[in-house]
Scaffold this motif. Structure first.
Motif, PDB file in Angstrom:
ATOM      1  N   ALA A 116      -2.268 -11.365   0.694  1.00  0.00           N
ATOM      2  CA  ALA A 116      -2.742 -10.111   1.282  1.00  0.00           C
ATOM      3  C   ALA A 116      -3.064 -10.279   2.762  1.00  0.00           C
ATOM      4  O   ALA A 116      -3.004  -9.321   3.534  1.00  0.00           O
ATOM      5  N   GLY A 117      -3.384 -11.522   3.169  1.00  0.00           N
ATOM      6  CA  GLY A 117      -3.669 -11.800   4.574  1.00  0.00           C
ATOM      7  C   GLY A 117      -2.469 -12.299   5.351  1.00  0.00           C
ATOM      8  O   GLY A 117      -2.591 -12.599   6.545  1.00  0.00           O
ATOM      9  N   ILE A 119       6.601 -12.352   6.916  1.00  0.00           N
ATOM     10  CA  ILE A 119       5.703 -11.229   6.654  1.00  0.00           C
ATOM     11  C   ILE A 119       6.030 -10.093   7.616  1.00  0.00           C
ATOM     12  O   ILE A 119       6.512 -10.327   8.730  1.00  0.00           O
ATOM     13  N   ILE A 120       5.789  -8.878   7.167  1.00  0.00           N
ATOM     14  CA  ILE A 120       5.957  -7.696   8.008  1.00  0.00           C
ATOM     15  C   ILE A 120       4.614  -6.987   8.067  1.00  0.00           C
ATOM     16  O   ILE A 120       4.004  -6.702   7.038  1.00  0.00           O
ATOM     17  N   ALA A 121       4.151  -6.740   9.283  1.00  0.00           N
ATOM     18  CA  ALA A 121       2.841  -6.118   9.464  1.00  0.00           C
ATOM     19  C   ALA A 121       2.926  -4.958  10.445  1.00  0.00           C
ATOM     20  O   ALA A 121       3.752  -4.963  11.360  1.00  0.00           O
ATOM     21  N   ASP A 122       2.098  -3.959  10.221  1.00  0.00           N
ATOM     22  CA  ASP A 122       1.920  -2.880  11.187  1.00  0.00           C
ATOM     23  C   ASP A 122       0.803  -3.317  12.113  1.00  0.00           C
ATOM     24  O   ASP A 122      -0.367  -3.324  11.731  1.00  0.00           O
ATOM     25  N   GLU A 123       1.170  -3.712  13.326  1.00  0.00           N
ATOM     26  CA  GLU A 123       0.171  -4.288  14.234  1.00  0.00           C
ATOM     27  C   GLU A 123      -0.806  -3.247  14.781  1.00  0.00           C
ATOM     28  O   GLU A 123      -1.851  -3.611  15.334  1.00  0.00           O
ATOM     29  N   ASN A 124      -0.506  -1.964  14.600  1.00  0.00           N
ATOM     30  CA  ASN A 124      -1.374  -0.911  15.140  1.00  0.00           C
ATOM     31  C   ASN A 124      -2.237  -0.222  14.090  1.00  0.00           C
ATOM     32  O   ASN A 124      -3.171   0.496  14.434  1.00  0.00           O
ATOM     33  N   GLU A 125      -1.928  -0.411  12.808  1.00  0.00           N
ATOM     34  CA  GLU A 125      -2.705   0.266  11.771  1.00  0.00           C
ATOM     35  C   GLU A 125      -4.132  -0.283  11.731  1.00  0.00           C
ATOM     36  O   GLU A 125      -4.345  -1.488  11.648  1.00  0.00           O
ATOM     37  N   GLU A 126      -5.088   0.621  11.753  1.00  0.00           N
ATOM     38  CA  GLU A 126      -6.486   0.225  11.707  1.00  0.00           C
ATOM     39  C   GLU A 126      -7.020   0.277  10.273  1.00  0.00           C
ATOM     40  O   GLU A 126      -6.623   1.128   9.488  1.00  0.00           O
ATOM     41  N   TRP A 127      -7.909  -0.655   9.957  1.00  0.00           N
ATOM     42  CA  TRP A 127      -8.569  -0.640   8.654  1.00  0.00           C
ATOM     43  C   TRP A 127      -9.961  -1.217   8.798  1.00  0.00           C
ATOM     44  O   TRP A 127     -10.229  -1.991   9.718  1.00  0.00           O
ATOM     45  N   THR A 128     -10.835  -0.823   7.935  1.00  0.00           N
ATOM     46  CA  THR A 128     -12.219  -1.283   7.978  1.00  0.00           C
ATOM     47  C   THR A 128     -12.452  -2.293   6.875  1.00  0.00           C
ATOM     48  O   THR A 128     -12.084  -2.059   5.721  1.00  0.00           O
ATOM     49  N   LYS A 153      -2.155  -4.541   9.677  1.00  0.00           N
ATOM     50  CA  LYS A 153      -2.181  -4.495   8.214  1.00  0.00           C
ATOM     51  C   LYS A 153      -0.880  -5.046   7.664  1.00  0.00           C
ATOM     52  O   LYS A 153       0.211  -4.661   8.097  1.00  0.00           O
ATOM     53  N   ILE A 154      -0.992  -5.973   6.695  1.00  0.00           N
ATOM     54  CA  ILE A 154       0.198  -6.551   6.065  1.00  0.00           C
ATOM     55  C   ILE A 154       0.877  -5.498   5.206  1.00  0.00           C
ATOM     56  O   ILE A 154       0.241  -4.861   4.360  1.00  0.00           O
ATOM     57  N   LYS A 155       2.175  -5.330   5.405  1.00  0.00           N
ATOM     58  CA  LYS A 155       2.952  -4.356   4.635  1.00  0.00           C
ATOM     59  C   LYS A 155       3.845  -5.022   3.590  1.00  0.00           C
ATOM     60  O   LYS A 155       3.940  -4.567   2.448  1.00  0.00           O
ATOM     61  N   LYS A 156       4.531  -6.093   3.993  1.00  0.00           N
ATOM     62  CA  LYS A 156       5.425  -6.789   3.073  1.00  0.00           C
ATOM     63  C   LYS A 156       5.326  -8.296   3.286  1.00  0.00           C
ATOM     64  O   LYS A 156       5.136  -8.749   4.421  1.00  0.00           O
ATOM     65  N   VAL A 157       5.469  -9.032   2.191  1.00  0.00           N
ATOM     66  CA  VAL A 157       5.492 -10.492   2.258  1.00  0.00           C
ATOM     67  C   VAL A 157       6.672 -10.988   1.435  1.00  0.00           C
ATOM     68  O   VAL A 157       6.836 -10.587   0.275  1.00  0.00           O
ATOM     69  N   TYR A 158       7.488 -11.844   2.057  1.00  0.00           N
ATOM     70  CA  TYR A 158       8.639 -12.435   1.372  1.00  0.00           C
ATOM     71  C   TYR A 158       8.454 -13.952   1.297  1.00  0.00           C
ATOM     72  O   TYR A 158       8.092 -14.589   2.282  1.00  0.00           O
TER      73      TYR A 158
END
Length: 354
Positions: free
Chosen positions: A34-35, A286-295, A318-323
């Motif tokens: 998840a990280g 891994i593919i991540a959205d580098e701009n998505e904010e989360w708390t 935020k991590i979107k996909k992991v291969y």
């Protein structure tokens, strides 16, 4: 969206065997994925320390059935198990020595340090928990024996200055830094209280600023993921350590958005550096959205302990996909593989084979 190589964390505490109420290989590897971490190396200071090949093999058997990402192991020593070194040298990635108080009080006699260094195979690094009062001794022994040494979780200006000086002299020494020593200071302990108790302790803003300014001398980021239950942390004798796997990359991406480091720096510190130090090769991304904010909400994390020292902090990334090995294992918060998918990683000819 950004695509990065699968991240490698050379320093986690998954608590199995003996303390699975804190974490286990299922919850720990879910937290890793998840990280954005696709390979991790577990530390030996379990309730029964991993200082014998038989205990190591038992731990590996448990892991093989439970892990979702790839997992390797470090061995431990108090100086009384030198005959075990040949038996495990192709099974582990390094030898961890504790020279200061930490979880489990697994502290070696400093007089034993030289004989341990002499006995350990030259091809594998020796990892040390060595704070200000013993870092000089470690550098001295490293220089004399010419054995590869990795100083874990450097937290102060004084420690890093001495390591930089040793590096410039050609001594075979590397070092890692944790997210909590980059993003928290001693001032945060007032709010966090026991949840901010860790070893090494949080340091001053001046220490943190010095590490940031000299990040080029740091070889890797290591989470030092050390989960404990909330009841343990609220007790009269709270243990040291904080969970970190699910916040590390987002903390770094947030810092990246603030101009404190680059994506290239993150790849160096979270993939290239640990891969080089510990000889890990893995086909993962891994593919991540580098701009998505989360708390950060502890109750929403995968780690079994369900809390974070960064509780309530809004982060970017935020991590979107992991291969892993071309297999999509994680997508938008859902795990697509079952426990046992991950490989046990070993040194030598069996590297990356289950």
């Amino acid at each position: 969206m950004i695509t990065l190589p699968g991240l490698i964390d050379s320093h986690v505490h998954f608590r199995t065997p003996g303390q699975t109420h804190k974490e286990n290989f299922i919850t720990g590897t879910k937290a890793a994925i998840a990280g954005g971490f696709t390979a991790v190396i577990d530390m030996p200071n379990n309730k029964i320390p991993i200082t014998k090949s038989q205990i190591l093999n038992e731990k590996m058997k448990i892991a093989k059935k439970q892990i979702l990402c790839d997992v390797g192991f470090h061995f431990g020593s108090l100086g009384d198990n030198l005959s075990e070194f040949d038996r495990v040298k192709k099974e582990v990635f390094g030898l961890k020595l504790f020279l200061n108080q930490t979880t489990g009080n697994f502290i070696i006699d400093k007089k034993s340090l030289l004989k341990i260094y002499d006995a350990w195979p030259k091809s594998l690094p020796i990892l040390v928990h060595a704070e200000e009062n013993v870092i000089d001794l470690v550098i001295k022994v490293c220089r004399e024996t010419k054995k590869k040494t990795h100083v874990c979780h450097v937290s102060s200006k004084e420690e890093l200055q001495k390591i930089i000086k040793a590096k410039k002299k050609g001594i075979k020494i590397t070092c890692g830094v944790t997210p909590h020593h980059l993003f928290l200071t001693e001032e945060d302990v007032r709010k966090l209280k026991s949840y901010g108790m860790m070893k090494p302790t949080l340091k001053t803003k001046a220490d943190v600023d010095f590490i940031w300014k000299n990040l080029k001398y740091v070889d890797c980021i290591e989470s030092d993921h050390a989960p404990h239950t909330t009841s343990e942390k609220r007790s009269n004798q709270p243990p040291f350590g904080v969970p970190n796997l699910e916040t590390t990359l987002s903390l770094l991406l947030t810092a990246c958005s603030e101009g404190k480091l680059s994506i290239k720096d993150i790849v160096r510190l979270c993939h290239d550096g640990p891969a080089k130090i510990f000889g890990i090769s893995q086909n993962a991304k891994i593919i991540a959205d580098e701009n998505e904010e989360w708390t950060v909400r502890g109750s929403e994390l995968q780690t079994k302990c369900k809390w974070s020292p960064f509780e309530g902090r809004t982060l970017k990334g935020k991590i979107k996909k992991v291969y892993i090995r071309n297999k999509l294992v994680f997508e938008n918060g859902k795990f697509l593989v079952k426990p046992g998918f991950g490989h046990l990683q070993r040194k030598g000819p069996t590297l990356n084979r289950a």
